[in-house]
Design an enzyme around this catalytic site. Structure first.
Site, PDB file in Angstrom:
ATOM      1  N   VAL A  34      25.632 -23.447   6.266  1.00  0.00           N
ATOM      2  CA  VAL A  34      24.798 -22.534   5.475  1.00  0.00           C
ATOM      3  C   VAL A  34      23.868 -21.789   6.430  1.00  0.00           C
ATOM      4  O   VAL A  34      23.186 -22.406   7.257  1.00  0.00           O
ATOM      5  CB  VAL A  34      23.980 -23.291   4.417  1.00  0.00           C
ATOM      6  CG1 VAL A  34      23.129 -22.309   3.614  1.00  0.00           C
ATOM      7  CG2 VAL A  34      24.908 -24.069   3.486  1.00  0.00           C
ATOM      8  N   ASP A 153      27.813 -34.902  -9.031  1.00  0.00           N
ATOM      9  CA  ASP A 153      27.116 -35.258  -7.778  1.00  0.00           C
ATOM     10  C   ASP A 153      25.614 -35.037  -7.920  1.00  0.00           C
ATOM     11  O   ASP A 153      24.976 -34.464  -7.032  1.00  0.00           O
ATOM     12  CB  ASP A 153      27.683 -34.442  -6.618  1.00  0.00           C
ATOM     13  CG  ASP A 153      27.382 -35.071  -5.257  1.00  0.00           C
ATOM     14  OD1 ASP A 153      27.100 -36.289  -5.224  1.00  0.00           O
ATOM     15  OD2 ASP A 153      27.421 -34.366  -4.242  1.00  0.00           O
TER      16      ASP A 153
END
Length: 529
Positions: A34, A153
């Site tokens: 990222v 998650d």
């Protein structure tokens, strides 16, 4: 993925799509990296870019990445509590990427390292997590059908907290392993286990194919316990799959005071957390709306000293919880049809002052036989606005009975140049629900039935945005604005009825169709040759 410190990152300093200038690496994981970037088309506004760093020959990884884009594009637009995907593409070396909003703040794991959350802050953060998950569970559109999404998650690292002048905003991250709720072959990524062991539900670890939203509710229970006490509810000898499975399937969570004697958790809140942590799926709250209702009641108790709600636990999970709105619903039955309104099939909005505060309502007079048929059938809520030309919206409630093809359109204009219109819009956004009061034509004096309708997270945010982004100079008159909204309304009518016949919560489809096409195109792009 471990990157040697001496390695020069090939993307820093490069432009993507002749628009995004990558300036720094801010995160990395097993699937990608990222980066912080500047959107030069928007005044160098900062964005985050995730670039896939694994072999595209893996069908599973390719689909996961495409799915994260697809879900983020739809849900991020609907809910302010889900990170928003803005764009996607391919780098020069054929690595796929997507652009998302850049978030400045801390994730929940960083916050909980310092101390547990105070009850008031816990309630505010937890409600926003629930709103984001509720939005996902309500589903996204693919090829004209709605598919609920299970995150799979939920953990502290995937809950991001942003601070601004109005308080804290929660963003749910990483829908990369999310799963569509459908039994159709080809829609799921894999039957193998993917997830974070300390936060997985027992049925998730068992690999059940019919995993549903209650798996996220279990993970939320683990997260809530940790937010309140600073400790995980289960202890294991190792971090192995087997140890964590034994804990989730067989361990009983300890009492809150045993874990942290300094934290005083209200009894109703303890019960909610333990209910979410139930080993059996059927013993948990059955959807996120139930969790939100309990949190709202607990918040009311803390601030307004409302009566105890412990009795509602006797009705879970087979009977739907009595929401906090039930009190104001009872007060609606005491209302009389205004003397200045005609006895006719009409409707109008009204702000009702109740013991629960000011509540938005819509009063409708219909034949008694229609009321009975429409009350428990499909409905749709629509807000139509053209704020760039005039600060007015059309508020529509559609009631539909498929058995006899009966449709009732209850609508009104809310002019936000007018103080009353502004107050109604503000109340709708703040409360997130409204009461629909039915008065029968045959006995018009008093309210006969009451229906409570819930706004989606996206609708509430849309109303907030409209309130805060009104134009000071109107381009058209009030009358012209009404005609414009009526025209838009007529265009939507057929689509709304068609959607109601299939699913009461379908909503508008133009953006969803675009994202659906994006998903299919991206899967084709990533598929191994």
């Amino acid at each position: 993925m471990v990157i040697p410190k001496t390695e020069v990152d090939i993307y820093i300093g490069k432009f993507l799509n002749n628009r995004y200038l990558i300036t720094d690496l801010i995160g990395k994981g097993g699937m990608g990296r990222v980066y912080l970037a500047e959107d030069t088309a928007r005044g160098s506004k900062q964005v985050a870019i995730k670039i896939l760093m694994v072999n595209l020959g893996s069908q599973q990884i390719s689909q996961r990445f495409a799915r994260e884009i697809f879900i983020g594009a739809q849900l991020g637009r609907k809910s302010r509590n889900i990170v928003r995907v803005l764009s996607y593409g391919m780098t020069e070396d054929k690595a796929p990427y997507f652009v998302m909003e850049y978030l400045q703040g801390k994730n929940l794991k960083q916050i909980l390292k310092v101390e547990p959350l105070a009850i008031a802050r816990f309630l505010e953060i937890c409600q926003q997590i629930c709103l984001g998950l509720q939005c996902a569970h309500q589903g996204i559109s693919l090829k004209g059908e709605i598919y609920p999404v299970v995150h799979r998650d939920i953990k502290p690292e995937n809950i991001f907290i942003i601070e601004n002048t109005k308080g804290e905003i929660v963003k749910i991250l990483d829908f990369g392993i999310a799963k569509f709720l459908t039994e159709r072959s080809g829609m799921t990524l894999t039957d193998s286990f993917i997830g974070s062991l300390p936060y997985c539900s027992p049925e998730h670890m068992e690999g059940r194919k019919l995993l549903d939203v209650r798996s996220d509710i279990y993970s939320l229970g683990v997260l809530m316990f940790e937010m309140l006490t600073g400790k995980h509810p289960f202890q294991t000898e190792s971090h192995s799959f087997g140890s964590w499975y034994q804990a989730h399937r067989f361990q009983t969570p300890p009492a809150f005071e045993e874990v942290n004697s300094q934290v005083k958790v209200p009894q109703e809140l303890q019960q909610l957390v333990l209910m979410c942590l139930s080993k059996e799926v059927s013993d948990r709250p059955q959807n996120m709306s139930r969790v939100l209702k309990i949190l709202e009641i607990i918040q009311s108790q803390l601030h307004e000293h409302q009566p105890s709600v412990s009795d509602i636990w006797q009705t879970l999970p087979t009977v739907q919880l009595v929401p906090v709105t039930s009190i104001s619903e009872k007060e609606c039955f005491q209302k009389n049809w205004p003397k200045n309104k005609p006895i006719a099939p009409i409707g109008f909005p009204n702000l009702l002052h109740t013991s629960q505060g000011t509540v938005p309502t819509f009063w409708a007079m219909l034949p008694q036989q229609e009321i009975a048929k429409l009350l428990d059938n499909n409905h749709s809520i629509e807000f139509i606005g053209k704020m760039h030309v005039y600060p007015m919206l059309l508020w529509v409630t559609v009631l539909y009975d498929a058995h006899i093809s009966l449709t009732r359109w209850l609508s009104c204009f809310l002019d936000m140049k007018d103080n009353r219109g502004q107050k109604i819009v503000h109340s709708l956004a703040e409360k997130g629900y409204y009461h629909l009061l039915f008065f029968p034509l045959e006995e018009p004096t008093t309210c006969a039935r009451v229906m409570t309708l819930i706004l989606t997270a996206y609708q509430r945010q849309q109303l907030v945005d409209w309130l805060s982004n009104q134009k000071s100079n109107e381009l058209i008159t009030s009358k012209q604005a009404k005609n414009l909204l009526k025209t838009e309304y007529e265009k939507l009518k057929l689509e709304i009825v068609q959607n109601l016949a299939v699913n009461p919560q379908m909503g508008k489809t133009s953006f969803r169709n675009w994202v659906s096409n994006l998903f299919e195109r991206f899967l084709q792009l990533l598929a191994p040759q």
